[in-house]
Design an enzyme around this catalytic site. Structure first.
Site, mmCIF file in Angstrom:
data_model
loop_
_atom_site.group_PDB
_atom_site.id
_atom_site.type_symbol
_atom_site.label_atom_id
_atom_site.label_comp_id
_atom_site.label_asym_id
_atom_site.label_seq_id
_atom_site.Cartn_x
_atom_site.Cartn_y
_atom_site.Cartn_z
ATOM 1 N N GLU A 100 -0.461 2.690 0.169
ATOM 2 C CA GLU A 100 -0.221 3.655 1.248
ATOM 3 C C GLU A 100 1.207 4.215 1.214
ATOM 4 O OE1 GLU A 100 -1.520 2.269 5.123
ATOM 5 O OE2 GLU A 100 -0.293 3.762 6.134
ATOM 6 N N LYS B 152 -2.171 -3.756 12.864
ATOM 7 C CA LYS B 152 -2.402 -3.278 11.493
ATOM 8 C C LYS B 152 -1.078 -2.806 10.878
ATOM 9 C CE LYS B 152 -3.759 -0.141 8.206
ATOM 10 N NZ LYS B 152 -2.963 0.865 7.491
ATOM 11 N N ASP C 32 -2.462 -15.294 -0.768
ATOM 12 C CA ASP C 32 -3.841 -15.127 -0.280
ATOM 13 C C ASP C 32 -3.765 -14.287 1.001
ATOM 14 O OD1 ASP C 32 -6.289 -15.342 0.963
ATOM 15 O OD2 ASP C 32 -6.517 -17.491 0.599
ATOM 16 N N HIS D 240 4.393 11.272 6.789
ATOM 17 C CA HIS D 240 3.306 10.693 6.014
ATOM 18 C C HIS D 240 2.749 11.732 5.038
ATOM 19 C CE1 HIS D 240 0.475 7.401 5.710
ATOM 20 N NE2 HIS D 240 -0.486 8.285 5.589
#
Ligand code: MEV
Length: 409
Positions: free
Chosen positions: A69, A247, A263, A361
């Site tokens: 991203e 998030k 992990d 972005h």
């Protein structure tokens, strides 16, 4: 591997180029890849960037981050720069304690069984520690044994929980081995039947706490401080917003985790289950204004990471990333990851509370759109820049610009 990819190529109708793209394992030697998981046909690489400006507990770090991203690495670096004004990030941890669960069903008298297991605590913990003398010699190993009686869909259940200091390991192997080893003792003591013997990813005994103060002028003034505090209040009140808030934190945590061979499914499971521990899904960070009007942020979350075992030891790129980061202990890695999570949350909230994320972005994303539209070489930046100038970062426009540029030549 070659046979498998050839077969898959035929079955899926892949072109030579497509099958080559998968067969190329990048910085991971094919024989290592082939032993890491099963039915290996190749690999997938993603970019690794380095976030800069991070000062954590007074030490400077270059932070490798691997993800697909755009803007995440830039936002983390920018946030860390602003945090430096007031000394950077302060992080503490509770130590690397993981929980292993042993589930017992059909127990004739659950409360009595609980007492019987607790009465043999020392023997059970000894049995657990016999499984890993190296870990014990380094100060780790089983440290506690707890027993709970659950009321479940299938009636009462006794669950014995080993609390294990896993040292520099993430700990799943050590804990699962111990849980399996002590299960027969627990079964006999309870008179029931053991089914599951497995680590819990709700690693609430392995927490990291990061905090930072952002000087109000360094971040854009009172309105930005207020905007971020309001953003936090929104996440605190509403799970729909909170999921996105958390998030954003995981954008940072997971990116460092991938770079360092961790992990990340365990990290995600730990984060979101911890966020829900009160019965309501809550933000992993808090944001408030202090007496000077500066912004104070803190993050508390489980961080089950390791530097021994797993991909952190077998993946050459992950090993190199850990070297870039310069950490030698798992808890130090966990602390840096917490700082990155807090920085990432700050960066997202600051952008959201001011101009929004899309301008920055899309500027960074424009190169991806140009590539997706077929641009290569010098055309990638030319197409991207023209789209940004026009504020039309879209595939259809990218294709048009690409054609125009090629015709102009
Ligand atoms: C995007 O990957 C992450 C954000 O949505 C996080 C947030 O909304 O806080 C920007």
């Amino acid at each position: 591997m070659k046979e498998r990819i050839a077969l898959v190529k035929k079955l899926a109708g892949l072109t030579d180029e497509e099958s080559r793209a998968i067969a190329d394992t990048g910085g991971l030697p094919p024989d290592v890849a082939d032993r890491m998981i099963e039915n290996v046909i190749g690999g997938i690489t993603m970019p690794m960037g380095v976030a800069v400006n991070f000062r954590v507990n007074g030490k400077d770090y270059l932070v490798p981050m691997a993800l697909e991203e755009p803007s995440v690495v830039a936002a983390a670096s920018n946030a860390a720069k602003m945090a430096r004004v007031k000394g950077g990030f302060a992080v503490t941890n509770t130590g690397p304690l993981m929980i292993g669960q042993i589930q017992v069903v059909n127990v004739p008298n659950p409360e009595e069984a609980k007492k019987s297991v607790l009465a043999k605590k020392d023997e059970i913990m000894k049995k657990a520690n016999d499984q890993d003398p190296l870990l014990v010699s380094l100060g780790g190993g089983a440290k506690e044994l707890n027993v709970k009686v659950l009321s479940t869909l299938k009636g009462p259940m006794v669950v014995a929980e080993l609390v294990v200091n896993t040292g520099d390991a993430m700990g799943a192997n050590a804990v699962n081995t111990m849980a399996e080893a002590v299960a027969p003792m627990v079964e006999e003591l309870t008179g029931g039947k053991v089914f599951l013997r497995i680590i819990s990813n709700l690693a609430d005994r392995r927490l990291v706490r990061a905090s930072a103060t952002f000087e109000k002028h360094a971040i854009g003034g009172d309105e930005v401080v207020d905007g971020i505090v309001y953003a936090y209040a929104f996440a605190d009140a509403d799970p729909y917003r909170c999921a996105t808030h958390n998030k954003g934190i995981m954008n940072g945590v997971v990116a460092v985790g991938i770079a360092c061979g961790q992990d990340i499914r365990a990290l995600e499971a730990g984060a979101h289950s911890y966020a829900s521990r009160t019965g309501r899904y809550k933000p992993l960070t808090t944001w408030e204004k202090d007496n000077n009007g500066d912004l104070v942020g803190s993050l508390e979350m489980p961080m089950a990471v390791g530097l021994v075992g797993g991909a952190s030891r077998t993946h050459p790129a992950a090993k190199a990333a850990i070297k870039i980061l310069g950490v030698t202990k798992a808890i130090e890695l966990a602390e840096v990851m917490a700082a990155v999570g807090l920085a990432q949350n700050f960066g997202a909230l600051r952008a959201l509370a001011t101009e929004g994320i899309q301008r920055g972005h899309m500027r960074l994303h424009s190169r991806n759109v140009a590539v997706a539209a077929g641009a290569s070489g010098k055309y990638i930046d030319l197409v991207a820049q023209r789209m940004v100038g026009e504020r039309k970062v879209r595939m259809d426009r990218a294709k048009e610009i690409l054609n125009e540029l090629k015709e102009e030549e």
